[in-house]
Design an enzyme around this catalytic site. Structure first.
Site, PDB file in Angstrom:
ATOM      1  N   SER A  73      69.878  22.890  11.877  1.00 19.87           N
ATOM      2  CA  SER A  73      70.290  24.234  12.296  1.00 19.87           C
ATOM      3  C   SER A  73      69.631  24.593  13.616  1.00 19.87           C
ATOM      4  O   SER A  73      68.537  24.101  13.932  1.00 19.87           O
ATOM      5  CB  SER A  73      69.831  25.220  11.216  1.00 19.87           C
ATOM      6  N   TYR A 132      62.621  28.499   6.883  1.00 24.35           N
ATOM      7  CA  TYR A 132      63.847  27.688   6.860  1.00 24.35           C
ATOM      8  C   TYR A 132      63.914  26.766   8.078  1.00 24.35           C
ATOM      9  O   TYR A 132      64.152  25.558   7.952  1.00 24.35           O
ATOM     10  CB  TYR A 132      65.054  28.631   6.842  1.00 24.35           C
ATOM     11  N   LYS A 164      63.830  22.648   8.164  1.00 24.96           N
ATOM     12  CA  LYS A 164      64.869  21.845   8.816  1.00 24.96           C
ATOM     13  C   LYS A 164      64.239  20.938   9.886  1.00 24.96           C
ATOM     14  O   LYS A 164      64.620  19.768  10.022  1.00 24.96           O
ATOM     15  CB  LYS A 164      65.936  22.743   9.441  1.00 24.96           C
TER      16      LYS A 164
END
Lengths: 327, 327
Positions: free
Chosen positions: A124, A149, A153
């Site tokens: 992402s 998050y 990632k």
């Protein structure tokens, strides 16, 4: 070929499975079997390809090993706790997004005996954190995420590159832009309005715009995202060298440009369904987000996104509204 | 203050403990207690500060929790399997360098109740992988390691930044240059010759140079490294913002410049003890290593390295040879 899709019940997962069944092959190799995995059991797809559906916790002991025991040739790893939830529940985010990914990579390594599947991992643009270069985020900009998050990632990307270098699998990580227009119901994500201001008016409903029209962001349609996944699954990874993670191409547009495109595609009556209601919290969150990228490497490797926001809107109308604009 | 040193039996660990005892304080706060941890039991230091020595495996269940149960105010995390071993033994490298680090971070988080120690983590320039920018590696260059060791350090950096952002501890990661001149016996590391061509001649012994004199690299003395650690332990981390990992300053020198400095400091007879014996394997490995950096952020934050290779040699002569050059 046997394909394993992790995260098959999500929006991207379902569209990917639909595309795999429609194509019947990946890179010229016919699909003989699908295994579809998610936290909730994915819907069994129709069609002639045998498909197993499995519900489970990728981070649980033995789950990943079971999924790769039959040596799938191609693995799509889309499974993740989303940004907001990973921020609200620290332990759950690390468990699913980091431990789950590592369990999968370890399970593949431990099959051994020459097993080396292609593995496509969805990363992402959340791996990047402000401040950003004024001319956009280029392919050599460092990853300094500002969310758990994004951290998870970025760690997944590092593991993917190392496991690929050690020849445990043939990995490629693709950093998705914000997907727009997301189909379905409005959600509470801070980024929800980017899709909402297009989707709700096209469905005859009012949409709230919480930020100024000058806000810029980086978009690609769900259809483009599936295109990225399919290209990553079939491309010659020798061209990646050791750098196995790529920022995907996208379209940089201001909210004002989004609205102008909606007006061109669907007319004033639809575009006028957007109500401005500034929200200081969302304005502050969005200030830390990337605005634009220079995704030269991915473009040179054949990844393609939309070139105008009009096109992004038309993709939504074709894929979600059966081509019909509101009367 | 109570200080915990992980990796206290290594070369840097022992020098750090010596400095802590000599200073008796960090940032004006007197040291009341030391806990020294390593895989092999560290030597108990002399002096008036109470010191516990502990041998163990940081990745083993409960070990990290035991070490932080007494809430040390300052933690130096230097413990690691070195590059060559992490490459040769994949599982051991991930266990110690990744799991050990994560166990430590989790143990600190789980103390809770407002506990928020300063944590200084030694990372490495091995987080970077070729190809590099022609003008050196700047502070926003991406981390694309080409070793498992570098991958584990880069992951440690990401975790450190996220745990700091979540206020579980007050972390700072420092990427050490190649430490030169390392004291002690020659070792088998591919980088060993950078120290060996200075250390062996200064001890009256022949040294082998396996690469051309044009090879450039990035150096700092052990004394400078201890200075980095002490500054990281006491500086105002608010100045770091969210970017908690820093490339340390160093000195860029070619092997030819190293030898010229040795000649200036110790004379022809010493410098002539270097025997050229090209080794194609080492030449190839060294080609992938960083040559030079622009470490502006760390310099602006007050970190200081040597400014000439002559100075690096004089530090070795002072700290390891009691100031005596060979007759």
């Amino acid at each position: 070929m046997h394909i394993l899709v992790l995260g098959a019940a999500g929006m991207i997962g379902r569209k990917l499975v639909g595309r795999l069944l429609a194509d019947g092959q990946v890179g010229g190799r016919p699909i003989s079997r699908l295994t579809l995995f998610d936290m909730v059991e994915p819907t069994a797809p129709g069609g002639s390809v045998p498909a197993d559906t499995v519900a489970g916790d990728l981070a649980a002991a033995g789950q990943a090993a079971k999924l790769v025991a039959d040596r799938p040739d191609l693995i799509f790893h889309l499974a993740a706790i989303v940004s907001g939830e990973a921020e609200a529940d620290f332990e759950k985010g690390y468990r699913v997004n980091l431990d789950g990914t590592r369990e999968l990579f370890e399970a593949i390594r431990l099959v051994g005996d020459g097993y080396r599947p292609r593995l496509v991992f969805t990363s992402s643009i959340a791996v990047f954190g402000a401040p950003f270069p004024p001319d956009g985020i280029h392919d050599e900009f460092h990853t300094t995420p500002l969310t758990s998050y994004g951290t998870q990632k970025a760690i997944g990307e590092l593991l993917l590159a190392d496991y690929s270098r050690r020849l445990f699998f043939d990995g490629i990580g693709i950093r998705l832009p914000t997907i727009c227009v997301r189909p379905g119901k409005p959600n509470k994500a801070a980024s929800g309005f980017f899709s909402g201001i297009i989707r709700e008016p096209l469905n005859g409903q009012e949409a709230v715009l919480p930020v100024p029209e000058t806000v810029r962001h980086w978009h690609a349609s769900p259809r483009a995202a599936i295109g990225f996944l399919m290209h990553a699954a079939s491309m010659d990874t020798a061209r990646l060298g050791a750098r196995r993670n790529l920022t995907m191409p996208g379209l940089c547009a201001t909210v004002g440009e989004q609205i102008a495109a909606l007006r061109r595609v669907a007319g004033d009556r639809v575009a006028n369904l957007i109500r401005r209601e500034p929200d200081e919290t969302i304005i502050r969150i969005v200030q830390g987000w990337p605005e634009t990228f220079s995704a030269r490497r991915a473009e040179a490797l054949g990844f393609r996104a939309e070139r105008s926001f009009d096109e992004i809107i038309r993709v939504y109308v074709e894929d979600e509204l059966g081509g019909r604009l509101p009367a």
